[in-house]
Design a protein around this motif. Sequence first.
Motif, PDB file in Angstrom:
ATOM      1  N   TRP A  16      -2.714  -5.287   1.123  1.00  9.11           N
ATOM      2  CA  TRP A  16      -1.692  -4.497   2.197  1.00  9.11           C
ATOM      3  C   TRP A  16      -0.902  -3.671   1.321  1.00  9.11           C
ATOM      4  O   TRP A  16      -0.554  -2.478   1.604  1.00  9.11           O
ATOM      5  CB  TRP A  16      -0.848  -5.660   2.671  1.00  9.11           C
ATOM      6  N   VAL A  17      -0.509  -3.970   0.087  1.00 10.34           N
ATOM      7  CA  VAL A  17       0.378  -3.062  -0.783  1.00 10.34           C
ATOM      8  C   VAL A  17      -0.584  -1.785  -1.078  1.00 10.34           C
ATOM      9  O   VAL A  17      -0.040  -0.741  -1.114  1.00 10.34           O
ATOM     10  CB  VAL A  17       0.750  -3.761  -2.212  1.00 10.34           C
ATOM     11  N   TYR A  18      -1.894  -2.145  -1.558  1.00  8.38           N
ATOM     12  CA  TYR A  18      -2.564  -0.744  -1.955  1.00  8.38           C
ATOM     13  C   TYR A  18      -2.800   0.076  -0.782  1.00  8.38           C
ATOM     14  O   TYR A  18      -2.583   1.438  -0.769  1.00  8.38           O
ATOM     15  CB  TYR A  18      -3.930  -1.357  -2.345  1.00  8.38           C
ATOM     16  N   LEU A  19      -2.982  -0.323   0.673  1.00 10.65           N
ATOM     17  CA  LEU A  19      -3.251   0.483   1.658  1.00 10.65           C
ATOM     18  C   LEU A  19      -1.758   1.300   2.157  1.00 10.65           C
ATOM     19  O   LEU A  19      -2.033   2.441   2.400  1.00 10.65           O
ATOM     20  CB  LEU A  19      -3.676  -0.336   2.915  1.00 10.65           C
ATOM     21  N   SER A  20      -0.718   0.608   1.995  1.00  7.99           N
ATOM     22  CA  SER A  20       0.449   0.945   2.342  1.00  7.99           C
ATOM     23  C   SER A  20       0.894   2.256   1.034  1.00  7.99           C
ATOM     24  O   SER A  20       1.237   3.322   1.692  1.00  7.99           O
ATOM     25  CB  SER A  20       1.660  -0.041   2.275  1.00  7.99           C
ATOM     26  N   GLY A  21       0.610   1.910   0.003  1.00  6.06           N
ATOM     27  CA  GLY A  21       0.870   3.022  -1.025  1.00  6.06           C
ATOM     28  C   GLY A  21      -0.058   4.060  -0.921  1.00  6.06           C
ATOM     29  O   GLY A  21       0.422   5.302  -0.929  1.00  6.06           O
ATOM     30  N   GLU A  23      -1.242   5.049   1.736  1.00  3.23           N
ATOM     31  CA  GLU A  23      -1.135   6.028   3.075  1.00  3.23           C
ATOM     32  C   GLU A  23       0.200   6.701   2.598  1.00  3.23           C
ATOM     33  O   GLU A  23       0.284   7.860   3.215  1.00  3.23           O
ATOM     34  CB  GLU A  23      -0.632   5.004   4.110  1.00  3.23           C
ATOM     35  N   VAL A  24       1.174   6.227   2.116  1.00  2.60           N
ATOM     36  CA  VAL A  24       2.305   7.097   1.766  1.00  2.60           C
ATOM     37  C   VAL A  24       1.952   8.386   0.812  1.00  2.60           C
ATOM     38  O   VAL A  24       2.450   9.436   0.934  1.00  2.60           O
ATOM     39  CB  VAL A  24       3.384   6.213   0.999  1.00  2.60           C
ATOM     40  N   LYS A  27       0.593  10.907   2.879  1.00  4.42           N
ATOM     41  CA  LYS A  27       1.385  11.744   3.677  1.00  4.42           C
ATOM     42  C   LYS A  27       2.107  12.848   2.806  1.00  4.42           C
ATOM     43  O   LYS A  27       2.638  13.819   3.067  1.00  4.42           O
ATOM     44  CB  LYS A  27       2.332  10.675   4.395  1.00  4.42           C
ATOM     45  N   SER A 107      -8.128   2.374   4.210  1.00  6.56           N
ATOM     46  CA  SER A 107      -9.088   1.461   4.513  1.00  6.56           C
ATOM     47  C   SER A 107     -10.503   1.632   4.069  1.00  6.56           C
ATOM     48  O   SER A 107     -11.089   0.895   3.289  1.00  6.56           O
ATOM     49  CB  SER A 107      -8.669   0.813   5.804  1.00  6.56           C
TER      50      SER A 107
END
Length: 633
Positions: A16-21, A23-24, A27, A107
């Motif tokens: 989850w941390v990898y995907l969130s980072g 994604e940021v 962007k 993902s």
Amino acid sequence: MKVLEIAICEGGLDCWVYLSGLEVLLKCEAHTDPINPRSQALNTAYLWDYICRKLHKLGELCGLMPGADLDPTSTQLDRVVNLTAGMGLEPSTEELEEGEAPHRAPSDKLREALSSREAFQKIYLEQSELAMGTFKHIGRFRSARLIGKNLADFYMKLGEPQKAENFLLDAMTSYHKEGWTKLRDMACLELAQCQYQTGIHHKYVKTGCQVAGSSLLETRDRLEHMNNVMQLARSSNAGTMLLKASPLLKIDVSRISQSKVGVDEAFQITVTIDNQGPCDLTCDSIWLTLVESVSEFSDRRIHKLKSPVIRQASNSSLDNRHVMNLTNVNLNKQTPTEISLRALFEGTLEEPVLAGISCMNSHELLKRNDSSGGILKPTDDTVKKDVTSQQAAVTGVVLKQGENTVTLNFEGVLAGCYSPGQVGVKVGLLEFLKDTNSGLSVMVTCDETRCEIIPETLVAGIGQEVTVCIYSGNVAIDPNSKVKVTGSENLSITTSSHDNTVLLGGVARGGQAEWKMRVFHQPMVTGGLKVDDKIVFDCSWLPRPLIMTLTFVNPFKVTHRLYTARDMKYIQVTVHAQGGGQFQLSDWSLVATNGNDLELVCLNKPLVPMVCTAMTLNLCVSINLWSPWYVLQ
């Protein structure tokens, strides 16, 4: 997650941390500020590093790290399935905002990384290098080299040590410049292991010696690399390698037995060698060369040069002597007298985000050091061996741990002034070299056989006794040696022997022998003040004779002048005294060489005149001529 008491499988939070980072970051890339991209990189660099560490942890949990001998276990495969299923299904086409470039979903990137070891290694290396490049872009070189060190470990596990070498070398150089000696030596240990696997011996030997000479590392590691270096040194496949003695050996010249010796005399130089290694070192040979010392007056014009003008800092400047990460810059050329500064800030004046001062002529003040170089670079090939005949050596020396004393004996050194030059320690095919600068020197003199006559200045026309001294110099004279003395035609020599051959007794080295003899030189009353003549001493033990010069002072100089008074002729004879003491002139006469009918009458009173130094005597003679031509003497 702990506070919410949400059950999550192992590795799920890292996903989850990898995907969130990621994604940021995607962007942020879509909204890059074209005016000041560096401000955005200040924030994204650390986020890139963070997701790389999370990806590395996932690779360890799922058995995707390189270097593992076995394939992933069933537990690890189940973990991959669970993590992949937990990501959910992404639509094939994602809705993009206006101006946003199409890209793969985070993902999808993570699914690909967890699919195989090859895919994981590819994505991990790409993102790690991207994070390292971002740190270098914003000037965070220390953080970039930390990532590089992690990449070196990854390449080592991949079995590609040649790619890991530069990263480890950069880390070691950075630690050294910043004063982290423990970290520097640990990086040096990893670099030695890397170079040992590459099989490049000339690089590994230099780094291995640095590891063996470090007191901050474990003894076990030091012994391991010391043994590896000694095996390479005894190997017939490797060529001769020249190394700097430090830090494995600390060498210094401590003492010279004599400051002045003769060419045939021996002298000793004591060398102190401190073995910093973890064990005793058996050396094939230890040698020391001699170099000619430069006289302190050999080039006086150097001392007349003006010292370069160095720009002095003001009293309010920061004293950087104790700042660890700030090194003093010594510029060879004159630095600018003015520093152009400009204030800069980000944001608004009311709410600034970043403020600072920029130097507009920093390229004239600073010079960037090479990021891959440094004084610890093991590929440095500046070591040169001093090849000279003026040297001494000892063989079969065992250097114990700690301080050792070695004495080298020098014989047959040519004449001159020498100082200790280069010390060499040979171990198999390795030669450890150290150029010494001890400030000690030795004067080697060559005192050849020479002769001296006392006194050197004599008076012509008088037999005088002189003393002859023969100095043996550096040669010992045999008891049956002879000296044959000869002079010129105008010089008469009388010795105790009828043939002027003097028999010398035995004369030791540095001794002297003397005898007396009489010399007589014909005066030259019409010549100059002094006359030089040579005496030849033919010594039986020398290849060529000794030639000495004696100076004889003419005591008188005689001139004459002819005067005429009607039928009378007069001759004025002037005697000039030129030195040599006080003389009495008796029985002087003026004689005609031909003609008996010539009458010469002396007009001076019949007294015995005295002639002293710087005195002049005039004699007048009347000539009664009966023939037209006569020659007077």
